[in-house]
Design an enzyme around this catalytic site. Structure first.
Site, PDB file in Angstrom:
ATOM      1  N   TYR A  57      31.068  41.439  39.903  1.00 30.74           N
ATOM      2  CA  TYR A  57      30.782  42.248  39.926  1.00 30.74           C
ATOM      3  C   TYR A  57      29.400  42.600  40.767  1.00 30.74           C
ATOM      4  CZ  TYR A  57      33.078  45.650  37.782  1.00 30.74           C
ATOM      5  OH  TYR A  57      34.491  47.047  37.664  1.00 30.74           O
ATOM      6  N   LYS A 104      40.881  33.092  33.396  1.00 29.31           N
ATOM      7  CA  LYS A 104      41.840  32.495  34.234  1.00 29.31           C
ATOM      8  C   LYS A 104      42.036  30.969  34.654  1.00 29.31           C
ATOM      9  CE  LYS A 104      45.448  34.173  36.870  1.00 29.31           C
ATOM     10  NZ  LYS A 104      46.545  33.947  36.663  1.00 29.31           N
ATOM     11  N   ASP A 140      46.121  38.017  32.972  1.00 30.72           N
ATOM     12  CA  ASP A 140      47.364  38.087  33.680  1.00 30.72           C
ATOM     13  C   ASP A 140      48.355  37.952  32.041  1.00 30.72           C
ATOM     14  OD1 ASP A 140      47.302  35.394  33.426  1.00 30.72           O
ATOM     15  OD2 ASP A 140      48.975  35.438  34.919  1.00 30.72           O
ATOM     16  N   ASP A 184      37.243  45.421  32.243  1.00 32.30           N
ATOM     17  CA  ASP A 184      37.261  46.718  33.213  1.00 32.30           C
ATOM     18  C   ASP A 184      39.082  47.013  33.200  1.00 32.30           C
ATOM     19  OD1 ASP A 184      36.575  49.041  34.412  1.00 32.30           O
ATOM     20  OD2 ASP A 184      37.099  48.002  36.498  1.00 32.30           O
ATOM     21  N   ASP A 238      40.738  49.646  30.325  1.00 34.25           N
ATOM     22  CA  ASP A 238      41.695  50.704  30.856  1.00 34.25           C
ATOM     23  C   ASP A 238      42.838  50.798  30.371  1.00 34.25           C
ATOM     24  OD1 ASP A 238      39.734  51.807  32.375  1.00 34.25           O
ATOM     25  OD2 ASP A 238      41.358  52.288  33.593  1.00 34.25           O
TER      26      ASP A 238
HETATM   27  C1  IPM Z   1      33.991  50.862  33.569  1.00 34.33           C
HETATM   28  C2  IPM Z   1      34.246  51.870  35.429  1.00 34.33           C
HETATM   29  C3  IPM Z   1      33.135  51.379  36.363  1.00 34.33           C
HETATM   30  C4  IPM Z   1      33.221  49.890  36.092  1.00 34.33           C
HETATM   31  C5  IPM Z   1      32.926  51.831  37.577  1.00 34.33           C
HETATM   32  C6  IPM Z   1      32.467  53.263  37.838  1.00 34.33           C
HETATM   33  C7  IPM Z   1      31.631  51.127  38.586  1.00 34.33           C
HETATM   34  O1  IPM Z   1      35.442  51.749  35.876  1.00 34.33           O
HETATM   35  O2  IPM Z   1      33.391  51.324  33.696  1.00 34.33           O
HETATM   36  O3  IPM Z   1      34.422  50.593  33.891  1.00 34.33           O
HETATM   37  O4  IPM Z   1      33.876  49.769  37.397  1.00 34.33           O
HETATM   38  O5  IPM Z   1      32.648  48.951  35.598  1.00 34.33           O
HETATM   39 MG    MG Z   2      36.826  51.054  34.665  1.00 35.84          MG
END
Ligand code: IPM
Ligand code: MG
Length: 367
Positions: A144, A195, A228, A252, A256
């Protein structure tokens, strides 16, 4: 409380951000009124909303306010309206700047499957019932932020996109320490993801995490897993995990995925924490994991629970208000027990409510 006033800075941002943060604000006001806490609540623009007014995703003024307050609560940043802006001017840069400059290296993302919502998950009930995972994501390093980065012209009229993934011993060990310390208060197990089969930085990650465990956390059960494989195991048997430790990018993605196990992204809070300074003060930012969801923005149907639980994390981690955090968490449970649901988690026989009705219902359960 007899102390000087503590300050919340609310940064609702874009999309559904303003709607969900509004509910969190109502809750802070409830605590001020009924529990004689005297939080100062300030609110500012961030992300696309700030771009529209100030032409930049976050102004210096707002940035300095975030340095001075006790906890920042963010709604969400970004949306299609700002998609075509140059990279450094996009709404998301505001969030990344706050994370980086406030040195919020530890991102805690709990994924808990509430018993009332087992049926909202796309996975079988027996796979997710009782699920309680804590994802610890490194937040200020890795790909990042690594340099060099950019898009460059190369020969034959082609272009090259460049990002750099780096981690140092210090960066790895300070986030591993956070994961180990959290695990001690939970089931004592950490799964560290990288990884290392293809990335040198992954080899280093594995070695440094192991070294810290051997030195200071001998009693923790540490498992290394390729990222993975972890993604796959999260769907196959998520209850094998207690604390998952991952770098910025893998964290990240895995968060999710873990979020969806619980039924809806609308339920997942997060805390981003820095180190404590000499005076014991810790910088912190709290935000729902879900993002700006522009497709449902402005309709009063978004789920405010992720933001409300983020506020509860702020009570717990930044303000030493464990009792208040417990009562807020419990209020959420009671409302779900009663069958109230926003659209994202509605199921047969339950009562659909709006964003603001959900906030009001949670407030009505506070003691
Ligand atoms: C998160 C989001 C952010 C990230 C974006 C909005 C920059 O996906 O907080 O998980 O990638 O960290
Ligand atoms: Mg995210």
């Amino acid at each position: 409380m007899g102390k000087s006033k503590r300050k919340f800075l609310l940064l609702p941002g874009d999309g559904i951000g303003p709607e969900v943060v509004r509910e969190a604000k109502k809750i802070i006001e409830w605590f001020n009124k009924h529990k004689s806490l005297d939080f100062d609540v300030d609110q500012e623009l961030i992300g696309g909303a700030s771009i529209d007014k100030n032409k930049i995703p976050i102004t210096d003024e707002v940035f300095y306010k975030s340095l001075e307050c006790d906890a920042v609560v963010v709604g969400a940043c970004g949306g299609p309206k700002w998609d075509n802006l140059e990279f450094s001017k996009k709404p998301e840069r505001a969030l990344l700047k706050l994370r980086k400059e406030l040195k919020l290296f530890a991102n805690l993302r709990p994924a808990i499957c509430f018993k009332q919502l087992v049926d909202s998950s796309t996975l079988k009930p027996e796979v997710v019932t009782g699920l309680d995972i804590m994802i610890v994501r490194e937040l200020t390093g890795g790909i990042y932020f690594g340099e060099p980065r950019g898009i460059e012209p190369i020969k034959n009229n082609e272009r090259k996109g460049i990002n750099t993934h780096t981690y140092t011993t210090t960066e790895i060990q300070r986030i591993a320490k956070t994961a180990f310390e959290l695990a001690k208060k939970r089931k004592n197990k950490v799964t560290s993801c990288e990884k290392s089969n293809v990335m040198e930085a992954g080899v280093l990650w594995r070695e440094e995490v192991q070294a810290l465990k051997d030195k200071d956390f001998k009693d923790i059960e540490l498992q290394h897993m390729l990222a993975d494989n972890c993604a796959m195991q999260l769907l196959r048997n998520p209850k094998q995990f207690d604390v998952i430790l991952a770098d910025n990018l893998f964290g990240d993605m895995l968060s999710d995925e873990a979020a969806m196990l619980t039924g809806s992204l609308g339920l997942l809070p997060s805390a981003s924490l820095g180190s404590r300074d000499k005076n014991g003060k810790m910088r912190s930012l709290y935000e729902p994991v879900h993002g700006s969801a522009p497709d449902i923005a402005g309709k009063n149907i978004a789920n405010p629970i992720a933001t409300i639980l983020s506020l509860s994390m702020a009570f717990r981690y930044s303000l030493d208000l464990d009792k208040e955090a417990d009562s807020l968490d419990q209020a959420v449970q009671l409302v779900l027990d009663e069958g109230l649901r926003t659209k994202d988690i509605i199921s047969k026989g339950k009562k659909e409510v709006t964003t603001s009705q959900m906030g009001d219902a949670i407030i009505s359960k506070l003691k």
